[in-house]
Design an enzyme around this catalytic site. Structure first.
Site, PDB file in Angstrom:
ATOM      1  N   LYS A 294     -32.588   6.739  69.725  1.00 13.24           N
ATOM      2  CA  LYS A 294     -32.356   7.679  70.822  1.00 13.24           C
ATOM      3  C   LYS A 294     -31.198   8.612  70.482  1.00 13.24           C
ATOM      4  CE  LYS A 294     -32.512   6.244  75.060  1.00 13.24           C
ATOM      5  NZ  LYS A 294     -32.220   5.490  76.309  1.00 13.24           N
TER       6      LYS A 294
ATOM      7  N   HIS B  73     -11.991  14.558  55.841  1.00 16.21           N
ATOM      8  CA  HIS B  73     -11.311  13.272  55.775  1.00 16.21           C
ATOM      9  C   HIS B  73     -12.035  12.356  54.784  1.00 16.21           C
ATOM     10  CE1 HIS B  73     -11.404   9.021  57.221  1.00 16.21           C
ATOM     11  NE2 HIS B  73     -10.105   9.189  57.385  1.00 16.21           N
TER      12      HIS B  73
ATOM     13  N   ASP C 261       0.207  13.333  61.091  1.00 20.19           N
ATOM     14  CA  ASP C 261      -1.033  12.831  61.672  1.00 20.19           C
ATOM     15  C   ASP C 261      -0.714  11.773  62.727  1.00 20.19           C
ATOM     16  OD1 ASP C 261      -3.545  11.841  62.223  1.00 20.19           O
ATOM     17  OD2 ASP C 261      -3.946  11.100  60.204  1.00 20.19           O
ATOM     18  N   ALA C 262      -1.123  12.044  63.979  1.00 19.45           N
ATOM     19  CA  ALA C 262      -0.863  11.116  65.080  1.00 19.45           C
ATOM     20  C   ALA C 262      -2.028  10.170  65.346  1.00 19.45           C
ATOM     21  CB  ALA C 262      -0.548  11.896  66.356  1.00 19.45           C
ATOM     22  N   ASN C 263      -3.139  10.341  64.651  1.00 19.53           N
ATOM     23  CA  ASN C 263      -4.294   9.439  64.779  1.00 19.53           C
ATOM     24  C   ASN C 263      -4.769   9.252  66.219  1.00 19.53           C
ATOM     25  OD1 ASN C 263      -2.843   8.111  62.059  1.00 19.53           O
ATOM     26  ND2 ASN C 263      -5.069   8.311  61.983  1.00 19.53           N
TER      27      ASN C 263
ATOM     28  N   ASN D 284      -1.164   2.805  61.158  1.00 22.28           N
ATOM     29  CA  ASN D 284      -0.882   4.135  61.678  1.00 22.28           C
ATOM     30  C   ASN D 284      -0.505   3.995  63.150  1.00 22.28           C
ATOM     31  OD1 ASN D 284      -3.338   3.991  63.181  1.00 22.28           O
ATOM     32  ND2 ASN D 284      -4.491   4.931  61.524  1.00 22.28           N
TER      33      ASN D 284
ATOM     34  N   LYS E  13       0.890  14.148  53.357  1.00 19.93           N
ATOM     35  CA  LYS E  13       0.701  13.862  54.775  1.00 19.93           C
ATOM     36  C   LYS E  13       1.315  12.517  55.125  1.00 19.93           C
ATOM     37  CE  LYS E  13      -3.367  12.735  56.715  1.00 19.93           C
ATOM     38  NZ  LYS E  13      -4.776  12.929  57.135  1.00 19.93           N
ATOM     39  N   MET E  14       1.911  12.433  56.317  1.00 22.78           N
ATOM     40  CA  MET E  14       2.510  11.197  56.792  1.00 22.78           C
ATOM     41  C   MET E  14       2.066  10.923  58.223  1.00 22.78           C
ATOM     42  SD  MET E  14       6.437  12.378  57.601  1.00 22.78           S
ATOM     43  CE  MET E  14       6.788  10.953  58.644  1.00 22.78           C
ATOM     44  N   LYS E  15       2.189   9.662  58.625  1.00 19.37           N
ATOM     45  CA  LYS E  15       1.800   9.242  59.962  1.00 19.37           C
ATOM     46  C   LYS E  15       2.953   9.419  60.941  1.00 19.37           C
ATOM     47  CE  LYS E  15      -2.202   7.966  58.502  1.00 19.37           C
ATOM     48  NZ  LYS E  15      -3.422   8.743  58.856  1.00 19.37           N
TER      49      LYS E  15
ATOM     50  N   GLU F 236      -9.217  15.537  51.253  1.00 18.56           N
ATOM     51  CA  GLU F 236      -8.139  14.562  51.353  1.00 18.56           C
ATOM     52  C   GLU F 236      -8.193  13.611  50.157  1.00 18.56           C
ATOM     53  OE1 GLU F 236      -6.349  11.782  54.916  1.00 18.56           O
ATOM     54  OE2 GLU F 236      -8.519  11.845  54.686  1.00 18.56           O
TER      55      GLU F 236
ATOM     56  N   GLU G  84      -1.915  16.917  63.139  1.00 22.08           N
ATOM     57  CA  GLU G  84      -3.270  16.382  63.135  1.00 22.08           C
ATOM     58  C   GLU G  84      -3.545  15.430  64.289  1.00 22.08           C
ATOM     59  OE1 GLU G  84      -6.014  13.541  60.232  1.00 22.08           O
ATOM     60  OE2 GLU G  84      -4.460  14.806  59.335  1.00 22.08           O
TER      61      GLU G  84
ATOM     62  N   GLU H 146     -11.984  14.258  62.386  1.00 18.89           N
ATOM     63  CA  GLU H 146     -12.401  13.137  61.549  1.00 18.89           C
ATOM     64  C   GLU H 146     -13.069  12.027  62.352  1.00 18.89           C
ATOM     65  OE1 GLU H 146      -9.191   9.834  60.682  1.00 18.89           O
ATOM     66  OE2 GLU H 146      -8.336  11.784  60.190  1.00 18.89           O
TER      67      GLU H 146
ATOM     68  N   ASN I 207     -12.560   4.776  54.837  1.00 20.88           N
ATOM     69  CA  ASN I 207     -11.615   3.891  55.505  1.00 20.88           C
ATOM     70  C   ASN I 207     -11.401   4.319  56.950  1.00 20.88           C
ATOM     71  OD1 ASN I 207      -8.930   5.546  55.836  1.00 20.88           O
ATOM     72  ND2 ASN I 207      -9.753   6.069  53.829  1.00 20.88           N
TER      73      ASN I 207
ATOM     74  N   TYR J 271       2.309   5.880  55.716  1.00 18.34           N
ATOM     75  CA  TYR J 271       1.995   4.909  56.758  1.00 18.34           C
ATOM     76  C   TYR J 271       3.240   4.106  57.130  1.00 18.34           C
ATOM     77  CZ  TYR J 271      -3.048   5.625  56.115  1.00 18.34           C
ATOM     78  OH  TYR J 271      -4.303   6.161  56.055  1.00 18.34           O
TER      79      TYR J 271
ATOM     80  N   ASP K  50     -15.992  14.117  58.518  1.00 14.48           N
ATOM     81  CA  ASP K  50     -16.209  13.274  57.337  1.00 14.48           C
ATOM     82  C   ASP K  50     -17.674  12.877  57.303  1.00 14.48           C
ATOM     83  OD1 ASP K  50     -16.436  11.182  55.506  1.00 14.48           O
ATOM     84  OD2 ASP K  50     -14.564  10.230  56.085  1.00 14.48           O
TER      85      ASP K  50
ATOM     86  N   TYR L 149      -6.234   9.671  48.800  1.00 12.59           N
ATOM     87  CA  TYR L 149      -5.275   8.578  48.948  1.00 12.59           C
ATOM     88  C   TYR L 149      -4.881   8.115  47.550  1.00 12.59           C
ATOM     89  CZ  TYR L 149      -6.994   8.430  53.745  1.00 12.59           C
ATOM     90  OH  TYR L 149      -7.337   8.756  55.029  1.00 12.59           O
TER      91      TYR L 149
END
Length: 390
Positions: free
Chosen positions: A101, A323, A214-216, A20, A181-183, A342, A240, A266, A54, A155, A293, A344
């Site tokens: 903690k 996610h 989706d730009a991750n 990605n 959806k695509m990257k 989502e 995204e 996510e 993932n 991807y 997620d 895959y």
């Protein structure tokens, strides 16, 4: 009295030559766990299974060295529900998090979330109910076994041209998905625009199908705005995670340049971080989507706290589409009335996808009535799980 008699973990590869905007998946792993109880059904011990989503690596070290020992060393009665007839996931969660903690919601949240998935699977199996029905009963709502799903893919891949990208998306539409959806962000903005327009041209042959991008988390504010100005000319399902997940100022500023729906969350791994996003991220509850997620963020026990926070902040749970692409998110969506999940279709197998025989119809799947999360209904995944348990 129900007891946890063993906890087993194995870290397995889910490697793929894809990437990605931020990472490649050539060395990606996942942790698979089995929580073995002393309850017997049909001649076999009840075993709860879990694995992490993932995008975050397996956490075998933390599971084996820190969290699993705490459960095995805890007094068995301290992990039970009020009636003593089943495990109490919240008490189990508290035992795992003893002597931890606050803050630092990173790798440990993945380890705990993986074990938490297995505990909920075991709890529902001991109750002899699908997890989605158990969740609905506990929250006084009606389960909705028919769930919206979208196909995640698109991807970057060596040698993957526009024709191959269109063919991939066409295959999802042919399988019944209505949103794909695509990257983006892993190429120049001009190349990404060509990729987007190629996919939209393909979607134009399939009725009312929609595209999400989706730009991750790749962009700084200037680049995120440049993409927003390019993207807003298209009718996208969402834009995204444009920037770093903790850069709430970027997310807030971007809303001025992108009137369409955005999706984030996510990579936030606690209800405290989710709360800060809602407080300071400039999100719009009438159009934006939340992707927390549970398997990456301390599990369903923590996710329920996130949902409580959202309700108090005036957000509908329908704005949540988790996610992960796994059956746990599906079960939560069906049991608590989330907006969907989502999936895959071709990646990260055997961990993603649906039980055998479940088909996507008009963008939705119907969950079968299988005890627990339903892993036993997916033959390739169950074979891997049984190998670990036995």
């Amino acid at each position: 009295m129900v007891r946890i008699v063993d906890i087993r973990e194995v870290t397995r590869p889910i490697a793929s030559p894809i990437r990605n905007a931020y990472i490649d998946f050539s060395k990606m792993t996942t942790s698979l766990v089995a929580v073995v109880t002393d309850v017997v059904r049909d001649g076999r011990r009840v075993v709860g299974y879990g694995f992490n989503s993932n995008g975050r690596y397996g956490q075998g070290g933390l599971i084996r060295e820190r969290f699993a020992p705490r459960l095995l060393e805890a007094p068995p009665e301290s992990l039970l529900d009020a009636d003593g007839g089943n495990l109490d996931p919240n008490r189990v969660w508290a035992a795992m998090m003893a002597n931890e903690k606050p803050g630092g919601h990173g790798e440990r949240s993945v380890a705990v979330g993986t074990l938490d998935m297995a505990v909920w699977d075991a709890v529902a199996k001991i109750a002899d109910k699908p997890l989605f029905r158990l969740l609905a009963e506990h929250h006084g709502v009606v389960a909705e076994p028919c769930v919206f799903v979208y196909a995640a893919g698109g991807y970057y891949h060596p040698g993957k041209d526009l024709a191959a990208l269109r063919a991939e998306m066409r295959s999802y539409l042919d399988r019944g998905y209505t949103v794909v959806k695509m990257k983006i962000g892993g190429a120049s903005i001009d190349e990404d625009q060509r990729r987007i327009e190629a996919v939209l041209a393909e979607l134009g042959h399939h009725g009312h199908a929609r595209l999400a991008v989706d730009a991750n988390g790749r962009f700084d504010l200037e680049t995120a705005i440049a993409y927003a100005k390019m993207l807003r000319r298209y009718d996208l399902f969402w834009y995204e995670e444009p920037g770093d997940p903790l850069d709430y100022r970027l997310q807030t500023a971007l809303a001025e340049f992108y009137p369409g729906a955005m999706a984030v969350g996510e990579n936030l791994f606690s209800h405290q971080d989710a709360r800060n996003l809602i407080r300071y991220g400039g999100l719009r509850p009438d159009r934006d989507w939340l992707q927390f997620d549970c398997t990456l963020s301390y599990g369903l026990s923590e996710y329920l706290r996130t949902l409580k926070m959202l309700h108090e902040a005036g957000w509908s749970w329908r704005r949540c589409i988790p996610h992960g692409g796994h059956q746990m998110s599906l079960a939560i969506a069906a049991g608590l009335g989330l907006g969907g999940s989502e999936n895959y279709p071709d990646l990260f197998q055997p961990y993603g996808g649906f039980p055998d025989g479940v088909r996507v119809e008009a963008g939705q799947v119907t969950l079968p009535e299988l005890p627990g999360i339903g892993f036993e209904g997916k033959s390739d995944l169950h074979a891997v799980m049984r190998e670990l348990a036995e």
